[in-house]
Motif scaffolding. Structure first.
Motif, PDB file in Angstrom:
ATOM      1  N   ASN A   1       0.813  -1.223   0.000  1.00  0.00           N
ATOM      2  CA  ASN A   1       0.000   0.000   0.000  1.00  0.00           C
ATOM      3  C   ASN A   1       0.843   1.268   0.000  1.00  0.00           C
ATOM      4  O   ASN A   1       0.338   2.343   0.293  1.00  0.00           O
ATOM      5  CB  ASN A   1      -0.958  -0.022   1.194  1.00  0.00           C
ATOM      6  N   ASP A   2       2.116   1.140  -0.339  1.00  0.00           N
ATOM      7  CA  ASP A   2       3.023   2.287  -0.468  1.00  0.00           C
ATOM      8  C   ASP A   2       3.139   3.102   0.816  1.00  0.00           C
ATOM      9  O   ASP A   2       3.182   4.330   0.800  1.00  0.00           O
ATOM     10  CB  ASP A   2       2.585   3.182  -1.632  1.00  0.00           C
ATOM     11  N   ILE A   3       3.159   2.393   1.942  1.00  0.00           N
ATOM     12  CA  ILE A   3       3.339   3.013   3.257  1.00  0.00           C
ATOM     13  C   ILE A   3       4.796   2.815   3.650  1.00  0.00           C
ATOM     14  O   ILE A   3       5.278   1.681   3.728  1.00  0.00           O
ATOM     15  CB  ILE A   3       2.405   2.384   4.304  1.00  0.00           C
ATOM     16  N   ASN A   4       5.492   3.921   3.887  1.00  0.00           N
ATOM     17  CA  ASN A   4       6.909   3.863   4.231  1.00  0.00           C
ATOM     18  C   ASN A   4       7.084   3.786   5.750  1.00  0.00           C
ATOM     19  O   ASN A   4       6.506   4.581   6.490  1.00  0.00           O
ATOM     20  CB  ASN A   4       7.624   5.101   3.687  1.00  0.00           C
ATOM     21  N   ILE A   5       7.881   2.840   6.217  1.00  0.00           N
ATOM     22  CA  ILE A   5       8.219   2.732   7.634  1.00  0.00           C
ATOM     23  C   ILE A   5       9.387   3.672   7.896  1.00  0.00           C
ATOM     24  O   ILE A   5      10.469   3.496   7.352  1.00  0.00           O
ATOM     25  CB  ILE A   5       8.585   1.292   8.031  1.00  0.00           C
ATOM     26  N   LEU A   6       9.146   4.685   8.727  1.00  0.00           N
ATOM     27  CA  LEU A   6      10.176   5.669   9.054  1.00  0.00           C
ATOM     28  C   LEU A   6      11.010   5.238  10.249  1.00  0.00           C
ATOM     29  O   LEU A   6      12.204   5.528  10.324  1.00  0.00           O
ATOM     30  CB  LEU A   6       9.534   7.029   9.345  1.00  0.00           C
ATOM     31  N   ASN A   7      10.366   4.562  11.201  1.00  0.00           N
ATOM     32  CA  ASN A   7      11.049   4.154  12.427  1.00  0.00           C
ATOM     33  C   ASN A   7      10.328   2.937  12.975  1.00  0.00           C
ATOM     34  O   ASN A   7       9.101   2.852  12.883  1.00  0.00           O
ATOM     35  CB  ASN A   7      11.024   5.293  13.435  1.00  0.00           C
ATOM     36  N   LEU A   8      11.080   2.032  13.557  1.00  0.00           N
ATOM     37  CA  LEU A   8      10.496   0.814  14.108  1.00  0.00           C
ATOM     38  C   LEU A   8      11.238   0.461  15.390  1.00  0.00           C
ATOM     39  O   LEU A   8      12.469   0.467  15.418  1.00  0.00           O
ATOM     40  CB  LEU A   8      10.636  -0.333  13.099  1.00  0.00           C
TER      41      LEU A   8
ATOM     42  N   ILE B   1       6.588   4.102  13.285  1.00  0.00           N
ATOM     43  CA  ILE B   1       6.184   5.405  12.769  1.00  0.00           C
ATOM     44  C   ILE B   1       6.173   5.230  11.253  1.00  0.00           C
ATOM     45  O   ILE B   1       7.192   4.851  10.665  1.00  0.00           O
ATOM     46  CB  ILE B   1       7.168   6.529  13.155  1.00  0.00           C
ATOM     47  N   VAL B   2       5.025   5.469  10.638  1.00  0.00           N
ATOM     48  CA  VAL B   2       4.900   5.269   9.198  1.00  0.00           C
ATOM     49  C   VAL B   2       4.465   6.558   8.517  1.00  0.00           C
ATOM     50  O   VAL B   2       3.842   7.431   9.131  1.00  0.00           O
ATOM     51  CB  VAL B   2       3.927   4.115   8.867  1.00  0.00           C
ATOM     52  N   ASP B   3       4.792   6.656   7.237  1.00  0.00           N
ATOM     53  CA  ASP B   3       4.451   7.813   6.413  1.00  0.00           C
ATOM     54  C   ASP B   3       3.346   7.401   5.447  1.00  0.00           C
ATOM     55  O   ASP B   3       3.530   6.498   4.634  1.00  0.00           O
ATOM     56  CB  ASP B   3       5.702   8.256   5.650  1.00  0.00           C
ATOM     57  N   LEU B   4       2.198   8.080   5.538  1.00  0.00           N
ATOM     58  CA  LEU B   4       1.045   7.750   4.698  1.00  0.00           C
ATOM     59  C   LEU B   4       0.901   8.667   3.493  1.00  0.00           C
ATOM     60  O   LEU B   4      -0.143   8.661   2.835  1.00  0.00           O
ATOM     61  CB  LEU B   4      -0.246   7.814   5.531  1.00  0.00           C
ATOM     62  N   ASP B   5       1.926   9.452   3.168  1.00  0.00           N
ATOM     63  CA  ASP B   5       1.814  10.408   2.063  1.00  0.00           C
ATOM     64  C   ASP B   5       1.398   9.764   0.744  1.00  0.00           C
ATOM     65  O   ASP B   5       0.657  10.361  -0.018  1.00  0.00           O
ATOM     66  CB  ASP B   5       3.131  11.164   1.860  1.00  0.00           C
ATOM     67  N   ARG B   6       1.856   8.559   0.470  1.00  0.00           N
ATOM     68  CA  ARG B   6       1.557   7.910  -0.814  1.00  0.00           C
ATOM     69  C   ARG B   6       0.454   6.868  -0.696  1.00  0.00           C
ATOM     70  O   ARG B   6       0.114   6.212  -1.688  1.00  0.00           O
ATOM     71  CB  ARG B   6       2.835   7.297  -1.368  1.00  0.00           C
TER      72      ARG B   6
END
Length: 91
Positions: free
Chosen positions: A28-35, A49-54
């Protein structure tokens, strides 16, 4: 500015939990920024922490999809917008 969301996962650890969540994010094009992940005996606690921009779906669809994954792998998975998470955890 990213559309950051905090995702928490808690449950009994077993093969496939991390893969199920990470595969969903990748699909779903969700980038993991921190885990951050901790295991204590047979229990797993993960904060991402994920980025939902895309991400193309809505936030309610995200939470529903994560609920489905949680049921499938037998754990709890919750998502909160970063701003709401920060407000709830302020001292």
């Amino acid at each position: 500015m990213t559309n950051r969301t905090v995702v928490t996962l808690v449950g009994k650890d077993h093969t496939g939990i991390i893969a199920a969540v990470c595969n969903y994010f990748a699909e779903n094009d969700i980038n993991i920024l921190n885990l951050s992940m901790t295991t204590v005996e047979e229990f797993i606690n993960m904060v991402l922490i994920v980025d939902l921009d895309r991400y193309k779906k809505t936030f309610p669809e995200l939470t529903s999809d994560l609920d489905d994954i949680a049921k499938r792998v037998g754990c709890s998975i919750k998502a909160q917008h970063e701003d709401i998470f920060n407000m709830m955890h302020r001292i």
